[in-house]
Design a protein around this motif. Structure first.
Motif, PDB file in Angstrom:
ATOM      1  N   ARG A 231      39.440  16.420  19.479  1.00  0.00           N
ATOM      2  CA  ARG A 231      40.070  15.103  19.461  1.00  0.00           C
ATOM      3  C   ARG A 231      39.044  14.038  19.074  1.00  0.00           C
ATOM      4  O   ARG A 231      37.836  14.278  19.122  1.00  0.00           O
ATOM      5  CB  ARG A 231      40.685  14.778  20.832  1.00  0.00           C
ATOM      6  CG  ARG A 231      41.809  15.730  21.214  1.00  0.00           C
ATOM      7  CD  ARG A 231      42.486  15.333  22.520  1.00  0.00           C
ATOM      8  NE  ARG A 231      43.527  16.290  22.890  1.00  0.00           N
ATOM      9  CZ  ARG A 231      44.767  16.260  22.428  1.00  0.00           C
ATOM     10  NH1 ARG A 231      45.137  15.282  21.597  1.00  0.00           N
ATOM     11  NH2 ARG A 231      45.653  17.165  22.793  1.00  0.00           N
ATOM     12  N   ASN A 233      36.418  11.159  18.969  1.00  0.00           N
ATOM     13  CA  ASN A 233      35.339  10.768  19.884  1.00  0.00           C
ATOM     14  C   ASN A 233      34.984  11.851  20.900  1.00  0.00           C
ATOM     15  O   ASN A 233      34.401  11.558  21.947  1.00  0.00           O
ATOM     16  CB  ASN A 233      35.701   9.468  20.619  1.00  0.00           C
ATOM     17  CG  ASN A 233      35.995   8.322  19.661  1.00  0.00           C
ATOM     18  OD1 ASN A 233      35.287   8.141  18.673  1.00  0.00           O
ATOM     19  ND2 ASN A 233      37.043   7.560  19.951  1.00  0.00           N
ATOM     20  N   GLU A 235      36.861  13.460  22.876  1.00  0.00           N
ATOM     21  CA  GLU A 235      37.647  13.420  24.110  1.00  0.00           C
ATOM     22  C   GLU A 235      38.359  14.752  24.338  1.00  0.00           C
ATOM     23  O   GLU A 235      38.783  15.420  23.388  1.00  0.00           O
ATOM     24  CB  GLU A 235      38.686  12.303  24.050  1.00  0.00           C
ATOM     25  CG  GLU A 235      38.098  10.902  23.971  1.00  0.00           C
ATOM     26  CD  GLU A 235      37.386  10.499  25.250  1.00  0.00           C
ATOM     27  OE1 GLU A 235      37.798  10.978  26.332  1.00  0.00           O
ATOM     28  OE2 GLU A 235      36.421   9.725  25.175  1.00  0.00           O
ATOM     29  N   ALA A 239      43.219  11.439  23.313  1.00  0.00           N
ATOM     30  CA  ALA A 239      42.903  10.896  21.989  1.00  0.00           C
ATOM     31  C   ALA A 239      43.620  11.700  20.895  1.00  0.00           C
ATOM     32  O   ALA A 239      44.004  12.856  21.108  1.00  0.00           O
ATOM     33  CB  ALA A 239      41.399  10.919  21.765  1.00  0.00           C
TER      34      ALA A 239
END
Length: 325
Positions: A231, A233, A235, A239
């Motif tokens: 996902r 960043n 995450e 996200a």
């Protein structure tokens, strides 16, 4: 013929006629029952399908069996985190479970639903690269193995989260998951891993881990969704997905070790079909693998109420299964 004998025979004739008439009044009920018994699998309700209602207090998690029975389900799949608020009322987790579990078991018996499994969250990372942390996670999961055994479930579902290094992840997962599976075997409980993000959504890789452990009570829980591997960043949840494993390939790869199956759904079109996946194609894969256990309804959409989403998912499961070869 005596008057008394005539009266008795007349009464029996009328009674038989009433019974036949009563049966004819409910053809829809009989059709529905026949439809479900003709399936190659049983249908259970995953508690997460109603997580909003449980989290807002609209429904008590202690009434899960009652609600599932009202909605026509044969089995139920508990979610451990939905009992957090209830468990916080007690001095520790074990005391809480000792109080809660007898009530859940009594409720399932009262409403005639089968306890299928417990989805366990928040008990530590079984694939942690740190051995102490990994062993702590194994110990934390054991109480849920015991809970599953008490309730008469066949399994607990666990998450598999660990380091970014793939080889280190595999080594750690084989150790942690393998140790928990050993404990599960001592209680006649299966320990199963869902494709639930990160490396666990890499079906081929997850099967490498399961096959390396090579224990009959350690398997998979293929979820029709949940194939996002990365996902934005970095995450783990929430996200937007940037890398996804091929859905149908993933389900097919996970089925040889499947000890449970989850029918995820998000949205439906006017014809009642799931808009992001082909249920008929998926169920053909499940059937071809020889699976005959429970398939859990797990609605996770936003456009319908939880109850409506559950109803549509169940109807689609039945319809799609009946159309298979």
């Amino acid at each position: 013929m005596t008057t008394k004998l005539y009266t008795v025979l007349l009464f029996l004739f009328i009674l038989a006629g009433c019974k036949n008439e009563k049966k004819a009044e409910n053809p829809t009920d009989l059709t529905s029952q026949t439809a479900q018994t003709d399936l190659f699998f049983d249908i259970s309700l995953a508690q997460w399908s109603l997580h909003k209602a449980f989290q807002t207090g609209e429904i008590s998690p202690m009434d899960f069996a009652k609600k599932a029975n009202e909605m026509g389900f044969e089995g139920i799949e508990y979610v451990s985190q939905l009992y957090n608020a209830e468990m916080e009322k007690y001095e520790n987790a074990q005391v809480a479970l000792d109080s809660i579990l007898p009530k859940l078991k009594a409720s399932s018996e009262q409403y005639g639903v089968q306890n299928v499994l417990i989805m366990v969250d928040g008990e530590g990372n079984l694939a942690s690269e740190d051995e102490t942390e990994r062993n702590t996670a194994v110990e934390s999961h054991k109480k849920w193995v015991d809970a599953a055994a008490y309730l008469g479930c066949h399994a607990i579902r666990v998450n598999l989260i660990g380091p970014k290094d793939k080889e280190l992840f595999k080594q750690s997962a084989v150790d942690g998951l393998g140790k928990l599976a050993d404990y599960g075997a001592s209680k006649n409980i299966e320990v199963i891993v869902e494709n639930h993000g990160g490396y666990s959504s890499d079906a081929a890789f997850l099967m490498e881990i399961i096959n390396t452990i090579n224990k009959p009570n350690c398997g998979t829980l293929p979820d029709f969704g949940n194939f996002c591997m990365e996902r934005e960043n970095g995450e783990m949840w929430g996200a937007p997905c940037v890398k996804e494993y091929p859905r149908y390939q993933g389900i097919e790869e996970l089925m040889p070790k499947a000890l449970a199956v989850s029918a995820k759904s998000y949205d439906f079109n006017e014809e009642g079909e799931e808009t992001s996946m082909d249920y008929s194609k998926i169920l053909q894969i499940v059937k071809d693998a020889g699976y005959t256990g429970f398939i859990g309804v797990e609605y996770e959409g936003e456009d319908f109420s939880e109850e409506e989403g559950i109803k549509r998912t169940k109807e689609l499961l039945i319809k799609s299964a009946q159309e298979l070869n």
